[in-house]
Scaffold this active site. Structure first.
Site, mmCIF file in Angstrom:
data_model
loop_
_atom_site.group_PDB
_atom_site.id
_atom_site.type_symbol
_atom_site.label_atom_id
_atom_site.label_comp_id
_atom_site.label_asym_id
_atom_site.label_seq_id
_atom_site.Cartn_x
_atom_site.Cartn_y
_atom_site.Cartn_z
ATOM 1 N N ASP A 9 -12.119 15.658 -9.328
ATOM 2 C CA ASP A 9 -13.383 15.087 -8.861
ATOM 3 C C ASP A 9 -13.492 13.583 -9.143
ATOM 4 O OD1 ASP A 9 -13.480 15.392 -11.558
ATOM 5 O OD2 ASP A 9 -15.564 16.106 -11.635
ATOM 6 N N HIS B 224 8.448 -5.916 -1.987
ATOM 7 C CA HIS B 224 7.163 -5.317 -2.358
ATOM 8 C C HIS B 224 7.202 -4.727 -3.776
ATOM 9 C CE1 HIS B 224 5.951 -4.946 2.133
ATOM 10 N NE2 HIS B 224 5.748 -6.147 1.648
ATOM 11 N N ASP C 196 2.896 -12.803 -6.653
ATOM 12 C CA ASP C 196 2.172 -12.727 -5.384
ATOM 13 C C ASP C 196 0.890 -11.954 -5.679
ATOM 14 O OD1 ASP C 196 1.226 -12.264 -2.830
ATOM 15 O OD2 ASP C 196 3.169 -11.656 -1.998
ATOM 16 N N ASP D 11 -4.304 -14.634 -0.631
ATOM 17 C CA ASP D 11 -2.926 -14.131 -0.712
ATOM 18 C C ASP D 11 -2.024 -15.307 -1.089
ATOM 19 O OD1 ASP D 11 -0.540 -12.822 -0.383
ATOM 20 O OD2 ASP D 11 -0.716 -12.535 1.784
ATOM 21 N N HIS E 253 11.824 -11.829 6.133
ATOM 22 C CA HIS E 253 10.468 -11.585 6.660
ATOM 23 C C HIS E 253 10.046 -12.766 7.509
ATOM 24 C CE1 HIS E 253 8.845 -14.356 3.618
ATOM 25 N NE2 HIS E 253 9.560 -13.709 2.705
ATOM 26 N N HIS F 115 1.161 -14.236 8.247
ATOM 27 C CA HIS F 115 0.323 -13.259 8.946
ATOM 28 C C HIS F 115 -1.111 -13.756 8.942
ATOM 29 C CE1 HIS F 115 -0.827 -12.091 4.847
ATOM 30 N NE2 HIS F 115 0.470 -12.165 4.557
ATOM 31 N N HIS G 115 -3.263 -8.289 5.423
ATOM 32 C CA HIS G 115 -2.522 -8.439 6.684
ATOM 33 C C HIS G 115 -3.569 -8.188 7.758
ATOM 34 C CE1 HIS G 115 1.463 -7.351 4.495
ATOM 35 N NE2 HIS G 115 1.029 -8.550 4.210
ATOM 36 N N GLU H 130 4.387 -18.586 4.299
ATOM 37 C CA GLU H 130 5.065 -18.053 3.119
ATOM 38 C C GLU H 130 6.569 -17.830 3.298
ATOM 39 O OE1 GLU H 130 4.232 -13.839 2.338
ATOM 40 O OE2 GLU H 130 2.652 -13.896 3.842
ATOM 41 N N TYR I 167 15.826 -14.971 -0.761
ATOM 42 C CA TYR I 167 16.100 -13.893 -1.725
ATOM 43 C C TYR I 167 17.604 -13.631 -1.700
ATOM 44 C CZ TYR I 167 11.255 -13.551 -0.266
ATOM 45 O OH TYR I 167 9.963 -13.867 0.078
ATOM 46 N N ARG J 85 9.533 -17.273 -3.285
ATOM 47 C CA ARG J 85 8.614 -17.356 -2.138
ATOM 48 C C ARG J 85 7.490 -18.302 -2.544
ATOM 49 N NH1 ARG J 85 8.018 -12.437 -1.299
ATOM 50 N NH2 ARG J 85 6.066 -11.867 -2.311
ATOM 51 N N GLU K 270 3.706 -19.223 -1.070
ATOM 52 C CA GLU K 270 2.738 -18.753 -0.062
ATOM 53 C C GLU K 270 1.378 -19.401 -0.252
ATOM 54 O OE1 GLU K 270 1.721 -14.533 -0.354
ATOM 55 O OE2 GLU K 270 1.100 -14.552 1.746
HETATM 56 N N1 GLY Z 1 0.940 -10.095 -0.432
HETATM 57 C C1 GLY Z 1 1.448 -9.568 0.753
HETATM 58 C C2 GLY Z 1 2.016 -10.598 1.595
HETATM 59 O O1 GLY Z 1 2.279 -11.679 1.149
HETATM 60 O O2 GLY Z 1 2.159 -10.440 2.781
HETATM 61 MN MN MN Z 2 1.175 -12.777 2.667
HETATM 62 MN MN MN Z 3 1.448 -12.447 -0.598
#
Ligand code: GLY
Ligand code: MN
Ligand code: MN
Length: 436
Positions: free
Chosen positions: A36, A240, A257, A268, A347, A351, A358, A381, A385, A403, A405
């Site tokens: 619950d 991720h 991140d 983000d 990637h 986005h 996203h 971003e 890697y 990265r 971003e």
């Molecule tokens: N934190 C998810 C991305 O950077 O897309």
């Molecule tokens: Mn992002």
């Molecule tokens: Mn991110």
């Protein structure tokens, strides 16, 4: 967010639904954690965008031109016992007095009332396939209307995606939305600065995560926009990574991140910095390359330019740089054509960003990349890697993930970086980490 903002949005969506049609949107359900106990509630972004109503068990109905009122909210009736155990909820009266509904009905009466609202409407706009219960009920209601022998009652002939309308609206941020996004960005930036200042070898990744959440909460932002990634050393090569349970080692980089949510709007941010405050020569080379790629991408952010140009600019800089550093070899154009850079940069450049990290909104229109317009917010971003088992490169590069971003608003003149308060040049990062 003021009620006037939600009202303006409803007026807009009402116009697009059009007279003679009806729009429906359900709230998000509660999600059970175990038995619950529920997960913290997060309203469905589309539903919240139009209602500002933060309860489950609700359905918003839009009937443009309906004389008795165009906006109807089905919700839970006020229940004293529920109020005692779980706290305040609007009830039918609150739905009209606080949330601007013209009419409100108990959600338990949905089956009795909704068929009457749907009959004789030509189209039903709703988020198809999002809520299987609603999908199912809607078809039942339509069948029920069809089966009625009374004359002059017709069932809707078309089901139309409501998201198409809503997501285009959500892509362009109003002044009120930007205020919340700036707040999410500012607090998230503060959190990133905080961890840079306290980071040291021997801490666990989750200890940095706790500092981030501490900063968000102290500032009143109680939700993260997505699970934070705190990735030391080779963990940064897992895109991720959220385990966040490894001890940080001297000499490694750490990639963070993390972003907060402010009244349903996300930030983000990613920064990558040396655990012990100084980049090694090898780390500097790759880091500078990612930073150069980000600059090149940012130069492509202005109204009228294609969305994809920023990505292409980052691919060119990264591929050229990887050749110069010896991680790739061959002709740059050919390497790009053959997508060889994807072994290191797998990637895309970013986005849309908004209520969802996203965020919604089409990236292509009629199969063509869409053009950037003022009021859109996106992330920029790029990353590199180098997997530990990447045997095609010298050992010194392996296990490094970087990265950078930022959250970027497209303005009439070009762009504005909402997250600029976090240092990102090598000199700035080293200075902050060493308390200079
Ligand atoms: N934190 C998810 C991305 O950077 O897309
Ligand atoms: Mn992002
Ligand atoms: Mn991110």
């Amino acid at each position: 967010m003021k009620q006037t903002e939600f009202k303006r949005r409803r007026k807009n969506v009402m116009q697009q639904i059009g007279k003679g049609n009806i729009g429906l949107i359900p709230s998000a359900p509660n999600q059970t954690r175990n038995r619950d106990v529920d997960y913290p509630y997060r309203q469905d972004s589309d539903f919240y965008y139009l209602t500002g109503f933060n309860e489950s068990g609700a359905l918003a109905v839009f009937i443009p031109g309906r004389e008795q009122g165009e906006y109807i909210l089905f919700c839970r009736e006020f229940d004293e016992k529920k109020a005692l155990w779980e706290g305040a909820h609007a009830g039918l009266e609150g739905a009209t007095t606080h949330y601007g509904a013209d009419d409100s009905f108990p959600i338990d009466d949905l089956n009795d009332i909704l068929p009457g609202l749907i009959e004789n409407k030509a189209k039903v706009f709703y988020p198809m396939g999002r809520d299987s219960d609603l999908d199912h009920k809607l078809l039942e209601w339509i069948n029920h209307i069809r089966s009625q022998s009374r004359n002059y009652i017709s069932a809707p002939g078309e089901l139309v995606s409501l998201e198409h309308i809503l997501h285009e609206m959500r892509l362009f941020k109003s002044a009120a939305e930007l205020k919340l996004m700036r707040r999410a960005a500012t607090v998230s930036a503060q959190a990133h600065r905080r961890v840079m200042q306290i980071c040291k070898a021997g801490l666990y990744e989750y200890q940095l995560e706790s500092e981030i959440i501490h900063e968000f909460m102290q500032e009143g932002l109680r939700a993260v926009a997505y699970p934070s990634i705190v990735a030391g050393g080779k963990n940064a090569c897992v895109l991720h990574y959220t385990q966040n349970n490894t001890k940080l080692r001297k000499g490694d980089l750490v990639l963070i991140d993390a972003g907060a949510e402010c009244d349903h709007y996300a930030a983000d941010i990613t920064r990558t910095f040396p655990v012990s405050g100084r980049f090694s020569a090898v780390q500097k080379q790759l880091y500078q390359l990612v930073l150069d790629a980000q600059h090149a991408a940012l130069e492509q952010i202005y109204p009228g330019n294609l969305w994809n140009k920023a990505h292409e600019a980052s691919v060119l800089v990264i591929t050229r740089g990887l050749v110069e550093l010896g991680l790739l070899s061959g002709d740059v154009e050919k390497l790009i054509e053959e997508e060889k850079y994807k072994a290191f940069y797998m990637h895309r450049i970013g986005h849309w960003l908004g209520m969802d990290v996203h965020d919604v909104g089409d990236y292509k229109i009629n199969d063509q990349w869409r053009v950037l317009e003022a009021g859109m917010v996106l992330t920029v971003e790029p990353g590199i890697y180098v997997q530990l088992d990447c045997l095609t490169v010298e050992a010194k590069w392996r296990g490094i993930g970087i990265r950078i971003e930022d959250d970027v608003l497209v303005t009439k003149q070009g762009y504005e970086i909402l997250t600029r308060a976090v240092p990102k040049t090598i000199a700035e990062i080293e200075a902050l980490m060493q308390g200079k």
